[in-house]
Design a protein around this motif. Structure first.
Motif, short mmCIF file in Angstrom:
data_model
loop_
_atom_site.label_atom_id
_atom_site.label_comp_id
_atom_site.label_asym_id
_atom_site.label_seq_id
_atom_site.Cartn_x
_atom_site.Cartn_y
_atom_site.Cartn_z
N ASP A 75 7.28 20.87 -11.28
CA ASP A 75 8.03 21.42 -10.15
C ASP A 75 8.25 20.30 -9.14
OD1 ASP A 75 9.00 22.70 -7.96
OD2 ASP A 75 7.58 24.37 -8.04
N HIS A 77 9.81 20.24 -6.44
CA HIS A 77 9.67 20.61 -5.03
C HIS A 77 8.27 20.20 -4.53
CE1 HIS A 77 10.32 22.82 -1.34
NE2 HIS A 77 9.07 23.24 -1.47
N CYS A 78 7.27 20.42 -5.38
CA CYS A 78 5.89 20.08 -4.98
C CYS A 78 5.73 18.57 -4.78
CB CYS A 78 4.90 20.52 -6.06
SG CYS A 78 4.77 22.27 -6.18
N LEU A 79 6.48 17.78 -5.58
CA LEU A 79 6.32 16.33 -5.45
C LEU A 79 7.13 15.75 -4.30
CD1 LEU A 79 6.36 15.09 -9.16
CD2 LEU A 79 4.41 15.26 -7.62
N GLU A 82 6.11 18.66 -0.66
CA GLU A 82 4.73 18.89 -0.19
C GLU A 82 4.19 17.60 0.42
OE1 GLU A 82 2.81 21.60 -0.24
OE2 GLU A 82 4.20 22.91 -1.34
N CYS A 84 2.04 14.42 0.91
CA CYS A 84 1.22 13.61 0.01
C CYS A 84 -0.25 13.93 0.27
CB CYS A 84 1.43 12.14 0.33
SG CYS A 84 2.54 11.34 -0.77
N SER A 86 -1.78 16.66 -0.27
CA SER A 86 -2.10 18.10 -0.25
C SER A 86 -2.48 18.52 -1.66
CB SER A 86 -0.89 18.91 0.23
OG SER A 86 0.10 18.94 -0.78
N ALA A 88 -1.40 20.98 -3.55
CA ALA A 88 -0.25 21.26 -4.42
C ALA A 88 0.38 19.95 -4.91
CB ALA A 88 0.78 22.09 -3.67
N TYR A 89 0.45 18.96 -4.02
CA TYR A 89 1.04 17.66 -4.40
C TYR A 89 0.18 16.98 -5.46
CZ TYR A 89 2.53 12.82 -4.21
OH TYR A 89 2.96 11.57 -4.56
N GLU A 92 0.46 18.56 -8.90
CA GLU A 92 1.72 18.31 -9.60
C GLU A 92 1.80 16.84 -10.06
OE1 GLU A 92 2.89 21.32 -9.72
OE2 GLU A 92 4.49 20.78 -11.13
N ASN A 110 13.44 22.83 -9.94
CA ASN A 110 13.66 22.55 -8.51
C ASN A 110 14.00 21.07 -8.31
OD1 ASN A 110 13.16 25.19 -7.68
ND2 ASN A 110 10.94 24.84 -7.82
N GLN A 210 7.34 8.44 -7.82
CA GLN A 210 6.13 9.26 -7.97
C GLN A 210 5.27 8.72 -9.11
OE1 GLN A 210 5.18 11.52 -5.84
NE2 GLN A 210 7.08 11.32 -4.68
#
Ligand SMILES: O=C(O)CCC(=O)C(=O)O
Ligand SMILES: [Fe+2]
Length: 379
Positions: A75, A77-79, A82, A84, A86, A88-89, A92, A110, A210
């Motif tokens: 996903d 969106h999370c990368l 969100e 850095c 966190s 969720a980040y 992912e 996304n 990333q």
């Protein structure tokens, strides 16, 4: 080995200061491929047996019978959105890292590419392959250059051919474009290709950024390598095939670039990847694009990320279409394991070569699984 045109221009990197010397316009030529007939035209004749040149001698199950696999889904969106660090980040990013090491392939959702652009581009490509043959011939490959309609990597008259037609074009940087070919494209396709190319560059650079973080590589080093990267687009058309069990839409290969983004234009399955020694079919997911690691990223990551062999199979009922966008480092760079990674681990697993030499050699060969990467390996 095929004869090769040594006409690769020396391109100043975008960061270099403008020199007073006027740069001559030099022809761009990454390679050539023997001219072969259109498979789309062949498939229009009601044949029950395919010509021997398309019989690949290994039987494989039709797409319906082959085992299927669910590729990891990232996903974006999370990368990208969100913060850095966190939870969720980090989750992912870890998924991205594992998929790149263990699968060499993943799907992205996304991704931020507008649905209308994807739809418009799809429609234009579908119309493009429906053009009458006399129009297509104006855009066909020429003897000394492989851009245009045709097949790639055909180096001998005896070589088996794939059950597909493709259209291949270099899109970025602008000075590598074959402008005569661009100008001959249907105008709306050209506009959509232009917009799609920019979006694919943005997406590829963002994903590579990333990946640099996940690899523990200097992010500056990654962005410098790719800020003005070489991009090419390959549109694939696989007609229905009367003998799908003996033909292949696309022979097994790994991609030579750094990162490929694949957009499957319809719901017909056909892409297979070699997973744990077996060919598995990937079911297209409508809201996702497929991303795969190419040989260059395997080299840059010093073997941490893997380019994985894949192929396309065909079936007797449905046509299939896809578009692959290949992204590679800037011209003029030296290809090799990232210095920031090798500094840490001290052992480089691949040779260093100028990127233009790498491509020249690649396009002069018949595609043969991952053999080209072996050629780059240091023992
Ligand atoms: O059509 C597909 O699914 C695969 C295309 C591909 O591997 C390529 O264009 O490099
Ligand atoms: Fe590929």
């Amino acid at each position: 080995m095929a004869k090769f045109c040594h006409m690769i221009p020396k391109i100043p990197s975008s960061g270099s200061s403008l020199s007073m010397e006027k740069h001559k316009e030099e022809p761009v030529n990454f390679g050539r491929s023997l001219i072969v007939p259109s498979v789309q035209e062949l498939a229009k004749q009601s044949i029950t047996k395919i010509p021997p040149r398309y019989v690949q001698h290994h039987h494989h199950p039709a797409s319906d019978d082959a085992p299927t696999a669910s590729m990891p889904v990232i996903d974006l969106h999370c990368l990208f959105a969100e913060p850095c660090g966190s939870l969720a980040y980090s989750f992912e990013l870890n998924k991205l890292h594992t998929a790149s090491k263990e699968w060499g392939f993943f799907q992205v959702i996304n991704h931020g590419i507008s649905e209308s652009l994807l739809e418009d581009f799809k429609r234009e490509i579908m119309n493009f392959f429906k053009l009458p043959m006399e129009e297509k011939l104006k855009l066909w490959q020429e003897e000394d250059n492989h851009e245009g309609f045709g097949q790639l990597f055909v180096v001998s008259e005896e070589q088996k051919l794939d059950w597909s037609d493709m259209f291949y074009i270099t899109t970025l940087p602008h000075n590598l474009r074959k402008s005569q070919l661009f100008q001959k494209l249907p105008i709306i396709l050209r506009e959509k290709l232009e917009a799609y190319s920019m979006e694919m560059k943005r997406l590829a650079v963002a994903i590579l950024g990333q990946m640099a973080k996940a690899l523990g590589m200097d992010t500056e080093e990654m962005s410098e390598l790719f800020q003005d990267g070489v991009q090419s687009v390959r549109m694939n058309y696989y007609p229905p095939c009367p003998q799908p069990e003996v033909a292949l839409g696309f022979s097994p290969h790994s991609d030579a670039d750094a990162l490929t983004i694949l957009y499957q234009l319809n719901e017909t399955a056909g892409l297979q990847i070699r997973k744990d020694g077996k060919w598995v079919t990937i079911k297209p997911r409508a809201d996702a694009l497929i991303v795969n690691i190419g040989d260059i990223l395997e080299i840059v990551s010093n073997g941490v990320y893997k380019s994985v062999e894949h192929r396309a199979i065909v079936n007797s009922n449905n046509e299939r279409m896809s578009v692959a966008t290949f992204y590679s480092p800037n011209m003029g760079t030296e290809l090799g394991p990232a210095r920031s990674l090798v500094a840490e681990h001290h052992v480089a697993h691949f040779r260093r070569v100028p990127i233009d030499e790498y491509f020249k050699e690649f396009f002069a060969r018949k595609l043969d699984g991952k053999s080209y990467l072996d050629f780059m390996k240091l023992e």
